[in-house]
Design a protein around this motif. Sequence first.
Motif, PDB file in Angstrom:
ATOM      1  N   ASP A 195      55.550 -67.812  72.119  1.00 21.37           N
ATOM      2  CA  ASP A 195      55.563 -66.513  72.405  1.00 21.37           C
ATOM      3  C   ASP A 195      56.698 -65.995  71.278  1.00 21.37           C
ATOM      4  O   ASP A 195      57.883 -66.243  71.969  1.00 21.37           O
ATOM      5  N   LEU A 196      56.504 -65.235  70.340  1.00 16.68           N
ATOM      6  CA  LEU A 196      57.440 -64.682  69.875  1.00 16.68           C
ATOM      7  C   LEU A 196      57.637 -63.034  69.823  1.00 16.68           C
ATOM      8  O   LEU A 196      57.839 -62.181  68.993  1.00 16.68           O
ATOM      9  N   ARG A 200      59.482 -61.806  72.842  1.00 14.26           N
ATOM     10  CA  ARG A 200      60.345 -61.299  73.765  1.00 14.26           C
ATOM     11  C   ARG A 200      61.445 -60.659  72.846  1.00 14.26           C
ATOM     12  O   ARG A 200      61.745 -60.745  71.478  1.00 14.26           O
ATOM     13  N   LYS A 245      54.433 -71.564  75.655  1.00 14.43           N
ATOM     14  CA  LYS A 245      53.797 -71.044  76.842  1.00 14.43           C
ATOM     15  C   LYS A 245      52.907 -72.163  77.119  1.00 14.43           C
ATOM     16  O   LYS A 245      52.176 -72.157  78.361  1.00 14.43           O
ATOM     17  N   ASP A 305      60.256 -70.180  75.210  1.00 17.78           N
ATOM     18  CA  ASP A 305      59.574 -69.370  74.352  1.00 17.78           C
ATOM     19  C   ASP A 305      58.071 -70.186  74.241  1.00 17.78           C
ATOM     20  O   ASP A 305      56.908 -69.463  74.063  1.00 17.78           O
ATOM     21  N   ALA A 361      64.244 -68.543  68.348  1.00 13.43           N
ATOM     22  CA  ALA A 361      63.418 -69.024  69.357  1.00 13.43           C
ATOM     23  C   ALA A 361      64.010 -70.063  70.373  1.00 13.43           C
ATOM     24  O   ALA A 361      64.886 -70.622  70.006  1.00 13.43           O
ATOM     25  N   ASP A 383      49.902 -64.955  70.100  1.00 14.06           N
ATOM     26  CA  ASP A 383      50.993 -65.700  69.879  1.00 14.06           C
ATOM     27  C   ASP A 383      50.739 -66.941  68.562  1.00 14.06           C
ATOM     28  O   ASP A 383      49.730 -66.751  68.032  1.00 14.06           O
TER      29      ASP A 383
END
Length: 438
Positions: free
Chosen positions: A377-378, A380, A403, A401, A397, A60
């Motif tokens: 978190d990129l 999704r 975390k 996103d 984003a 991430d």
Amino acid sequence: MTEKVDLIVKSGTVLTFDEEESRFANGAVVIKDGKIVDIGEQLDILQDYEAKDVIDVDGDLIMPGLINGHTHAAMSALRGYSDDLPLDKWLEYIIPAENKIMGKEMVYWGTLVSAAEMIRSGITTVCDSYFFEEDAARAFKKSGMRAICAQGIVDFPTPQWEDPKEKFEVIEQFLESFPKDEDSIVNPALFVHAPYTTSPESYYRARELASKCGIRLFTHLAETENEVVEIKKKYGRTPVRHLEKEGVLSENFTAIHANWVDDEEIEILSNYGSSVVVCPGSGAKLAAGVAPVTSFIKTGIPVGLGTDGPASNNRQDLFYEMDLLAKLQKIISKDPTTLKAKTVLATALFMGAEAIGLEDKIGCLKKGMAADIIVVDLTRPHAAPLFDYMSHLVYSARGFDVKTNIINGRVVYHWGKIYPFDEPGAIAKLFEIGNQLL
Ligand SMILES: [Zn+2]
């Protein structure tokens, strides 16, 4: 010999946002006593350290925490109470409702719930402006957030003071309640509401007090076109010129909104070394206006980004705000090349830090800076595939996103859980407070 440290965040792409725009493809950040002690490619640095805790982010993104330059956190108690109105009509609804519920309880629980919302969406620092601000400070201390708590000042009676003549006594007590502590992450400031609610005398006293205590002075300024008309009628000058004439502007002064300022006023703010925080979501919802951000930046004025209060936005999510900032600037300039994603990110990071006087501590990741770090978190659906981090962070984003959120070296949020306080309990309390208005 390895050095003992508190926390290592590793195995992610690190975007530092430092002067060199350093990036580490498989990077790590080493944290001790709330500060970054090392940062780099993990193969180059990790053999030197032994950490109490390690967070492996598994690819991430690791980046600096976002800075919310302006909100009224306690107003989460009034979120959605009154919408779809212009500012003056909105205030006619909000102020009586506010007066019914405002007090130490409402400010504490409203602020705590806002802190949860902000922590979850990657905000690590907030500039809050409200009344009973010592209770907001209590909530931010509980939450683990870095906060500047600016006590509100207006010339009419409030639940905090019946007689406006008493207000500076209350304010001085508020300032005395903060012990002198260089390491404290919750610190005081002053917030004069606006030139249309507060006299030049109160502004001047606030300015004197702020400069005596070495703290920042915030104010809503030139928010609506109507304010400009009203202030011109009353004082014969536009809002920025009015505050200049009254001796309020300085390098410790931050104007909030500044939607309706002409080129000469931008020069005036710049000459005094003052800063601006813009709130695109609130400006759009109240149709208050769009600030000339590209002109501010061209003139060298540090620009920060704020959500404004949750009753006039109604989100406290800087990912949403960054996207909106970029798009509104493109619309007003009729130029899609204006205010690129990288510059937008600066307003929520290092330039935003400068706009509130914290550029020596936060806004980028490098040795010696505070360990205010988020993990995003990129992977999704809305972020796949990935060509350009700057583009994704501004245009794709979302707050959810995020975390992990680390503030001053402390993990306050990780994989869906807020650690410093009972989040469901705080939300239940806020429902109880809101129900008083039903
Ligand atoms: Zn505001």
